[in-house]
Write a protein that holds these residues in place. Structure first.
Motif, PDB file in Angstrom:
ATOM      1  N   LEU A 114     -19.893  17.507 -27.527  1.00 28.46           N
ATOM      2  CA  LEU A 114     -20.742  18.205 -26.564  1.00 28.46           C
ATOM      3  C   LEU A 114     -20.653  17.582 -25.176  1.00 28.46           C
ATOM      4  CD1 LEU A 114     -23.937  18.958 -28.668  1.00 28.46           C
ATOM      5  CD2 LEU A 114     -22.308  20.606 -27.731  1.00 28.46           C
ATOM      6  N   GLN A 115     -20.012  16.409 -25.072  1.00 26.21           N
ATOM      7  CA  GLN A 115     -19.975  15.721 -23.779  1.00 26.21           C
ATOM      8  C   GLN A 115     -18.822  16.156 -22.886  1.00 26.21           C
ATOM      9  OE1 GLN A 115     -22.651  13.891 -22.928  1.00 26.21           O
ATOM     10  NE2 GLN A 115     -23.254  14.620 -24.955  1.00 26.21           N
ATOM     11  N   ILE A 116     -17.930  16.996 -23.428  1.00 27.21           N
ATOM     12  CA  ILE A 116     -16.814  17.387 -22.551  1.00 27.21           C
ATOM     13  C   ILE A 116     -16.775  18.894 -22.399  1.00 27.21           C
ATOM     14  CG2 ILE A 116     -15.336  15.391 -22.976  1.00 27.21           C
ATOM     15  CD1 ILE A 116     -13.839  17.332 -24.975  1.00 27.21           C
ATOM     16  N   PRO A 117     -16.253  19.306 -21.294  1.00 27.34           N
ATOM     17  CA  PRO A 117     -16.148  20.746 -21.058  1.00 27.34           C
ATOM     18  C   PRO A 117     -15.379  21.403 -22.187  1.00 27.34           C
ATOM     19  CG  PRO A 117     -15.545  19.512 -19.101  1.00 27.34           C
ATOM     20  CD  PRO A 117     -15.705  18.520 -20.192  1.00 27.34           C
ATOM     21  N   GLY A 118     -15.898  22.507 -22.659  1.00 27.81           N
ATOM     22  CA  GLY A 118     -15.185  23.252 -23.681  1.00 27.81           C
ATOM     23  C   GLY A 118     -15.330  22.662 -25.075  1.00 27.81           C
ATOM     24  N   ALA A 153     -25.819  22.841 -19.291  1.00 26.89           N
ATOM     25  CA  ALA A 153     -26.267  23.852 -20.247  1.00 26.89           C
ATOM     26  C   ALA A 153     -27.527  24.548 -19.740  1.00 26.89           C
ATOM     27  CB  ALA A 153     -26.530  23.212 -21.606  1.00 26.89           C
ATOM     28  N   ASN A 192     -28.108  13.733 -20.244  1.00 26.46           N
ATOM     29  CA  ASN A 192     -26.707  13.626 -19.831  1.00 26.46           C
ATOM     30  C   ASN A 192     -26.367  14.842 -18.967  1.00 26.46           C
ATOM     31  OD1 ASN A 192     -25.455  15.767 -21.620  1.00 26.46           O
ATOM     32  ND2 ASN A 192     -26.432  14.443 -23.146  1.00 26.46           N
ATOM     33  N   GLY A 211     -11.629  14.286 -22.641  1.00 25.85           N
ATOM     34  CA  GLY A 211     -10.475  15.187 -22.570  1.00 25.85           C
ATOM     35  C   GLY A 211      -9.286  14.488 -21.932  1.00 25.85           C
ATOM     36  N   TRP A 214     -36.226   5.468 -23.637  1.00 23.63           N
ATOM     37  CA  TRP A 214     -34.779   5.673 -23.568  1.00 23.63           C
ATOM     38  C   TRP A 214     -34.286   5.435 -22.146  1.00 23.63           C
ATOM     39  CZ3 TRP A 214     -32.639   9.482 -20.467  1.00 23.63           C
ATOM     40  CH2 TRP A 214     -31.238   9.587 -20.538  1.00 23.63           C
ATOM     41  N   ALA A 258     -15.136  24.095 -16.325  1.00 23.07           N
ATOM     42  CA  ALA A 258     -14.781  24.733 -17.592  1.00 23.07           C
ATOM     43  C   ALA A 258     -15.882  25.642 -18.133  1.00 23.07           C
ATOM     44  CB  ALA A 258     -14.448  23.663 -18.642  1.00 23.07           C
ATOM     45  N   GLU A 259     -16.968  25.805 -17.401  1.00 23.56           N
ATOM     46  CA  GLU A 259     -18.066  26.615 -17.917  1.00 23.56           C
ATOM     47  C   GLU A 259     -18.122  27.952 -17.172  1.00 23.56           C
ATOM     48  OE1 GLU A 259     -20.421  28.369 -19.650  1.00 23.56           O
ATOM     49  OE2 GLU A 259     -20.891  26.375 -20.453  1.00 23.56           O
ATOM     50  N   GLU A 309     -17.899  22.802 -26.933  1.00 26.37           N
ATOM     51  CA  GLU A 309     -18.939  23.471 -27.724  1.00 26.37           C
ATOM     52  C   GLU A 309     -18.416  24.083 -29.017  1.00 26.37           C
ATOM     53  OE1 GLU A 309     -18.596  23.867 -24.521  1.00 26.37           O
ATOM     54  OE2 GLU A 309     -20.515  23.439 -23.546  1.00 26.37           O
ATOM     55  N   ARG A 316     -24.110  17.002 -19.250  1.00 24.52           N
ATOM     56  CA  ARG A 316     -23.765  18.222 -19.991  1.00 24.52           C
ATOM     57  C   ARG A 316     -25.019  19.044 -20.292  1.00 24.52           C
ATOM     58  NH1 ARG A 316     -19.040  19.930 -19.867  1.00 24.52           N
ATOM     59  NH2 ARG A 316     -19.444  20.999 -21.834  1.00 24.52           N
ATOM     60  N   ALA A 317     -26.085  18.370 -20.544  1.00 21.30           N
ATOM     61  CA  ALA A 317     -27.329  19.086 -20.824  1.00 21.30           C
ATOM     62  C   ALA A 317     -27.818  19.802 -19.564  1.00 21.30           C
ATOM     63  CB  ALA A 317     -28.394  18.127 -21.353  1.00 21.30           C
ATOM     64  N   THR A 335     -33.381  17.671 -24.572  1.00 22.67           N
ATOM     65  CA  THR A 335     -32.377  18.707 -24.430  1.00 22.67           C
ATOM     66  C   THR A 335     -33.025  20.068 -24.155  1.00 22.67           C
ATOM     67  OG1 THR A 335     -31.031  17.495 -25.992  1.00 22.67           O
ATOM     68  CG2 THR A 335     -30.356  19.749 -25.514  1.00 22.67           C
ATOM     69  N   TYR A 384     -30.360  22.186 -28.366  1.00 26.42           N
ATOM     70  CA  TYR A 384     -29.547  23.291 -27.850  1.00 26.42           C
ATOM     71  C   TYR A 384     -29.972  24.606 -28.484  1.00 26.42           C
ATOM     72  CZ  TYR A 384     -26.029  21.091 -24.924  1.00 26.42           C
ATOM     73  OH  TYR A 384     -25.388  20.467 -23.894  1.00 26.42           O
ATOM     74  N   LEU A 400     -32.981  25.838 -27.037  1.00 28.03           N
ATOM     75  CA  LEU A 400     -32.686  26.375 -25.712  1.00 28.03           C
ATOM     76  C   LEU A 400     -32.120  27.785 -25.833  1.00 28.03           C
ATOM     77  CD1 LEU A 400     -32.843  25.263 -22.872  1.00 28.03           C
ATOM     78  CD2 LEU A 400     -30.483  24.487 -23.083  1.00 28.03           C
ATOM     79  N   THR A 422     -15.988  18.020 -12.675  1.00 25.59           N
ATOM     80  CA  THR A 422     -15.205  18.155 -13.910  1.00 25.59           C
ATOM     81  C   THR A 422     -15.950  18.968 -14.965  1.00 25.59           C
ATOM     82  OG1 THR A 422     -16.132  16.006 -14.480  1.00 25.59           O
ATOM     83  CG2 THR A 422     -13.857  16.054 -13.687  1.00 25.59           C
ATOM     84  N   ASP A 423     -17.261  18.857 -14.964  1.00 31.12           N
ATOM     85  CA  ASP A 423     -18.041  19.605 -15.959  1.00 31.12           C
ATOM     86  C   ASP A 423     -18.136  21.074 -15.575  1.00 31.12           C
ATOM     87  OD1 ASP A 423     -18.801  17.486 -17.720  1.00 31.12           O
ATOM     88  OD2 ASP A 423     -20.062  16.722 -16.083  1.00 31.12           O
TER      89      ASP A 423
END
Ligand SMILES: Nc1ncnc2c1ncn2[C@@H]1O[C@H](COP(=O)(O)OP(=O)(O)OP(=O)(O)O)[C@@H](O)[C@H]1O
Ligand SMILES: Nc1ncnc2c1ncn2[C@@H]1O[C@H](COP(=O)(O)OP(=O)(O)OP(=O)(O)O)[C@@H](O)[C@H]1O
Ligand SMILES: [Mg+2]
Ligand SMILES: [Mg+2]
Lengths: 362, 229, 221, 229, 362
Positions: D188-192, C147, C141, C13, B185, C166-167, D194, C143-144, B168, B64, B67, C162-163
């Motif tokens: 890091l896997q859920i919204p918000g 990002a 994943n 969450g 992986w 919130a961004e 970070e 989330r990456a 990432t 990250y 990035l 869902t992801d």
């Protein structure tokens, strides 16, 4: 080229605080183990930055604490033969030897590779790795490496300590040639061997506990009774300059010193040559009357200049013999019994040894 | 592309990335190692800690951060792009990730090697007239060659194994950034992908074995040179 | 006693809110679906497992660890196409290649990440897979992938709704038609009898409301 | 449990695991390093390669292998469990994963340190009557203390940062096996998530800084002792 | 305790192939740099495993290539003073000194800590780190460390090379006491200083290029003309045992040797004591007739035993004087001119120096 040294430096438990000046030729630093000799040489080489002081070589200030001047070691161009050889373990002997050559300025004069290799007997070792060398071989390579860097001055810290007698006898004249030859290379020389110093040095600096005890021309310092305890009673004694007058058929040679003529065996120098004579203080006997029953050849009429009691039962007596001073070391009891006092005149019976046949420092 | 061909392609790319990462990282790691070993300065501990950071943080985080620092919209990334260096989705980005992740390992090996060099030898070189740079090149560098080699092997191995930060930072693009670890992986995330993964694990292991054997042989030769036998 | 739940990380969450309203003690452990499935097969102390992929639930059943028929889907999700906050919305997927230009499409790994698998199906259905295949940026994943878009690294990405919600740096450009891919379901199962009460709660209406509050879709039976 | 409390708990666990991993790994790493540095034998290159393997393989693979070997249903895991040692899904398993992942780093640092010890000193000790063990304890060991310290720091840092193998082997159970990196990853896997992740990254960084600073100070003291100043 | 050494070992470009036996007391190894002295000592210490040979100390086989026996260094209990000091850099001076003490068997006798520290002047250095010591200080600590390990035998590789004269004069008698005292510690001693050897050694082994050139009791080897080139022409010369008869009031002492009585200055030993006299070959002159004009005290009637031409212009002459052999070194021309042949009798004029006052090896 003169070297002027003032150093003021403190280690935990040891303080060096000294000044001396060295003229041309070979300046010997002499002193007991731990007296500070290596420390002085390190400061001159720039490996130690003293806390205070000033070092000037041939007009160039190498170090001055007042003006914060410090010439780094690489710019000083002093060939340092370390007490421990410090060869580069990853380089062959010949690579070690030539390591410094490329850094010398274009016009610099210096010893030739082949000469040095031959002198030091390194021919068979050139491709060897330092790790496989014997102690003396290492020291010889270290010596060669410093010589071949074409330095302005040599710093030698017991360079011959682990060499055998015959090798020493080959290297000593070479050092004399470096000193006296066209290079006129000054040398700062540390040694524990008084005979080496008596042979080589022009200037002698006696160190004790980080201080200069005596410093000056070799002849003067060696003839100073105060130097006796520093040089060691077995080693102390005047060094005189003599001229070979004749070699007699009985094997003795006659040599002229300022106070008269001496007969000595084993002098290997041509008639007319100047040689250094070393007269050990313990080999000089005193007599109030001209001695009888002994060959009178080596008896000199002398005047007592000074009496210097030593640490033990002995006393050092300075004797004026013509233009020279010679030293005698006798027991304090003998001083009393003979009633010796300064100014008195008496007879000295000498057993002298000639050093450095065919060579004499300026 | 068949799974097999993809695996070979991933191996090729991994080797390529690892070689570049090792080559590029060595001089920087050496410089940092030298500073840490031979200089005393305020903030030395901090520098050392920063160097260790990629070890401490989970690789995702490092990815990250890369990035954020080198992304297309980041100033640094833009500056690099303007001089023709594209990191995004390019194998060079994987190289960068591998460099950063392997850096602590390389620095430590080289630092230990430098600390083991007797400064008296460097002093001796100085009295012979060698400048600081010459001393480094002719005395220090050859003496620490085993340490540099060790650092390079560590860096290479780490680069071969790096996965988290790479994916990432530069995602998983076959032929560009899909290195062997990414492929392994991915295979493991599919039910029944184990056997395919195993093949690639063997590939990676053989590559590592090769690199280590070569480095051991080189180290032996360097050591023998110094010992003079 | 305490119920141990192994759950897909993307549910975190919602699950945290759900256990807050559950009157038993629950420990939540999050991980990747494949990893957790393997761990459970290796004897992990899980009473309940909630995965992001029916594939791995099927695998667990095939290993005889759970009863295939006892698995229930507790939530569903949707895929969305996202772009930078400033990008204009899109009508349908046909504009995808134009919008990408030289950039790439960020998404989960096509095989390894469930969201990537669904995205692939959607693209295949839209007839774009061949064209877009070499313009992907596949991540480990979702989330990456998110990002990547948020950082401007790629102009477009496909992530779960869902992801995306919130961004703030990304905007949903298009909801992907759900019929273009398998239903996105989060299957849950009890690994031990002790997990049954919580599994029950998870499949109940209170949980459904909380899943919805976190942007998940209701499960259509 | 609040997110904050969970983060602190993860930090505590990470420190705990890292300390144990470092403590337990040092003697083994030292033994392997000594063998690699001082013994010549057939298969030395292979041993070295095996030690490097966890560096080369993606951590997931290492974790997966651990799971296969030490899982509850695996024979080895069962055997250990029968004598009271639970590794799978237990913090001790996280320790094992951290040991294995940090092993190459520790071995390399110690090996470099051992290789830098002059065998002539060990010879001198032998002529004074010291047995091989005494020589190691009274001469080699103190001389390589800086290298051991360096290896320990590397191992500790790696243990703090290990994620892939750990989460694969022992999962991510809060209070049991959820280390800081796992928690960061989960955040890091859920919204918000970070900002929560950032907080934990800072925690990890501070812990690393602390460990590195302590090690640097210790190393300085050890070095000064040897230099005699 | 006798030491029997047979070594056959080859380095790249250097082969060691030798045998010698050493009895009680001090056995000196002498040879030029690179002759193989350190290699021999290493083999005795067990640090080098020779390719072939056998080493037996006091009946115990330390090494035997035939039976593949090799006692590891730690089990040999030999106190080795290395040519390079090899101090443990992480231990203080006092920790270095006491390093070996704990490995000695319970009943082992050895030098006391305080005695050694005082002898070597280490009091002020005990808490220092070796890295800060001067060269001579390091060597003294290394010496102390070996002494304090209570060894069965001492191996000393140029232990005094970097020490100053006065310190040497303190240590030499101590080594003699170790050798002669209740410990009766045998010592294998490498030195380049012939005077040290002349003073200390009971047995002398001359090495050249990895081979033994001469070996045997000191008196015999030193009196062997073949040894002259190895010892160096300036250093070669017989060592004689003498008894102090009287100290005359004129400062000369009279000493009895087997061939007669000599008068020497500076002998510091009580009447009746036995001393070693060193008669340098270059200090002996030959005359066919009793010399005139010289004090006749130090003229001995001798018989020529052998004539040994040297490498250069000189020749070494072995002279039978009573029960002793003394050496003279004169020019080859003189040999011809005087018509010297073995069996001839003539007169030797000696200039002798007494060594090791008050001490004499068995
Ligand atoms: N870093 C240091 N800390 C404390 N004392 C030191 C340090 N370096 C040197 N000394 C002391 O300074 C004194 C002088 O050391 P130096 O090396 O100059 O002696 P030296 O005259 O060369 O002796 P030697 O003939 O034994 O080589 C010694 O007593 C030494 O122990
Ligand atoms: N590993 C080696 N490889 C090749 N030659 C070697 C090796 N070790 C020693 N030698 C050579 O063997 C010879 C004898 O070495 P040794 O150290 O025994 O000499 P030494 O008599 O102690 O000399 P010094 O008085 O200079 O210390 C030397 O010429 C040396 O170069
Ligand atoms: Mg010194
Ligand atoms: Mg030697």
């Amino acid at each position: 080229m003169t070297l002027e040294v003032h150093i003021d430096h403190r280690f935990d438990g040891f303080a060096l605080d000294l000044s001396f000046a060295a003229g041309a030729g070979i300046t010997a630093l002499f002193g007991r183990s731990g007296a500070g000799k290596t420390t002085v040489i390190n400061a001159v080489a720039g490996l130690l930055k003293p806390q205070g002081g000033r070092i000037v070589l041939g007009g160039e200030t190498l170090f001055d604490s007042a003006s914060r001047r410090f010439v780094p070691p690489a710019a000083r161009r002093l060939g340092y033969v370390f007490q421990d050889a410090r060869l580069f373990p990853h380089l062959s002997v010949s690579e070690n030897l030539t390591f410094g050559a490329r850094y010398a300025p274009a016009g610099a004069k210096g010893a030739g590779f082949d000469d040095v290799v031959a002198l030091l007997g390194l021919e068979a070792l050139l491709s060897r790795a330092p790790g496989t060398l014997s102690g003396g071989e290492k020291q010889r390579v270290a010596l060669g490496r410093a010589l071949l860097s074409k330095p302005k001055m040599l710093l030698m810290d017991e360079p011959l300590a682990s060499l055998d007698g015959p090798r020493k006898q080959e290297i000593l004249p070479y050092l004399e040639r470096l000193r006296d030859g066209p290079l006129g290379l000054p040398i700062l020389y540390v040694s524990h061997a008084v005979d080496e110093i008596a042979r080589l040095a022009n200037t002698l600096v006696l160190l004790k506990d980080g201080k200069v005890q005596q410093a000056g021309p070799l002849y003067d310092v060696m003839a100073n009774p105060a130097a006796v305890p520093l040089l060691g009673v077995r080693e102390a004694g005047a060094v005189l300059e003599a001229e070979v007058l004749a070699h007699d058929p009985d094997g003795l040679s006659r040599l002229k010193i300022s106070a008269g003529v001496l007969a000595l065996p084993g002098v290997q120098a041509p008639v007319g040559a100047k040689v250094r004579l070393r007269v050990l203080a313990q080999d000089v006997m005193l007599s109030l009357r001209p001695p009888e029953g002994l060959s009178a050849l080596n008896v000199l009429r002398v005047t007592i200049e000074g009496i210097h009691p030593g640490d033990g039962p002995g006393a050092a007596i300075a004797l004026r013999a013509g233009g020279d001073t010679i030293l005698a070391r006798i027991t304090a009891r003998a001083v009393t019994e003979l009633g010796l006092v300064p100014g008195m005149s008496c007879y000295a019976i000498l057993k002298a040894t000639s050093v450095a046949p065919g060579n004499i420092g300026r | 592309m068949s799974a097999d061909a993809a695996a070979w392609e991933a191996l090729r790319l991994s080797l390529w990335v690892a070689c570049w990462a090792t080559l590029l990282a060595v001089p920087f790691a050496l410089a940092v190692a030298w500073v840490l070993a031979r200089r005393d300065f305020w903030g030395k501990g901090l520098l050392s800690a920063v160097v260790h950071l990629p070890l401490v943080l989970p690789p995702v985080v490092t990815g990250y951060m890369l990035l954020i620092a080198f992304g297309r919209t980041a100033p640094l990334g833009r500056a690099l792009e303007s001089i023709g260096i594209t990191l995004a989705f390019h194998w060079s980005g994987a190289v960068l990730a591998a460099i950063i992740m392997g850096f602590p390992l390389m620095v430590r090996a080289m630092r230990l090697a430098i600390e083991a060099v007797d400064p008296k030898l460097e002093e001796a070189a100085a009295t012979l007239g060698a400048s600081d740079l010459s001393i480094f090149g002719r005395v220090t560098l050859p003496l620490i060659a085993p340490g540099i080699l060790a650092g390079a092997v560590m860096g290479f191995a780490k680069a071969m194994g790096e996965f988290g930060a790479t994916i990432t930072f530069v995602a998983n693009i076959p032929g560009q950034t899909q290195t062997l670890p990414s492929a392994i992986w991915a295979a493991l995330q599919i039910p029944g992908g184990e056997s395919q993964a195993l093949g690639m694990v063997v590939m990676a292991s053989v590559a590592a074995l090769g690199a280590v054997l070569i480095s051991e042989a080189l180290a032996r030769r360097v050591a023998a040179r110094i010992a003079g036998t | 006693g305490r119920v141990s739940v192994f759950a897909a990380a993307s549910l975190r969450g919602a699950l945290e809110d759900i256990i807050a309203g559950y009157d038993g003690q629950v420990t939540l452990s999050f991980g990747g679906s494949g990893t957790m499935a393997r761990q459970i097969a290796a004897g992990a102390p899980a009473d309940v497992v909630v995965l992001a992929s029916p594939l791995w639930m099927e695998w667990l059943a095939s290993q005889g660890i759970i009863d295939r028929n006892a698995a229930v889907a507790v939530a569903a999700n949707r895929l969305v196409l996202i772009g930078p906050a400033t990008a204009p919305p899109m009508q349908d997927l046909s504009q995808l290649m134009d919008r990408l230009k030289t950039g790439r499409l960020a998404m989960g790994h096509r095989d390894a990440v469930p969201a990537g698998g669904y995205a692939r199906q959607a693209l295949e259905t839209a007839g774009l897979w061949r064209a877009v295949q070499n313009h992907l940026a596949e991540t480990d994943n979702v989330r990456a992938a998110l990002a990547m878009v948020a950082r401007g690294q790629t102009p477009l990405g496909i992530v779960y709704a869902t992801d995306a919600q919130a961004e703030p740096r990304v905007k949903v450009l298009l909801d992907l038609p759900p019929e273009g891919h398998d239903p996105i379901l989060y299957p849950a199962a009890a690994v031990t009898p002790a997990g049954l009460p919580f599994l029950h709660h998870l499949a109940g209406p209170d949980a459904a409301a909380l899943f919805a509050a976190h942007g998940f879709q209701p499960v259509v039976p």
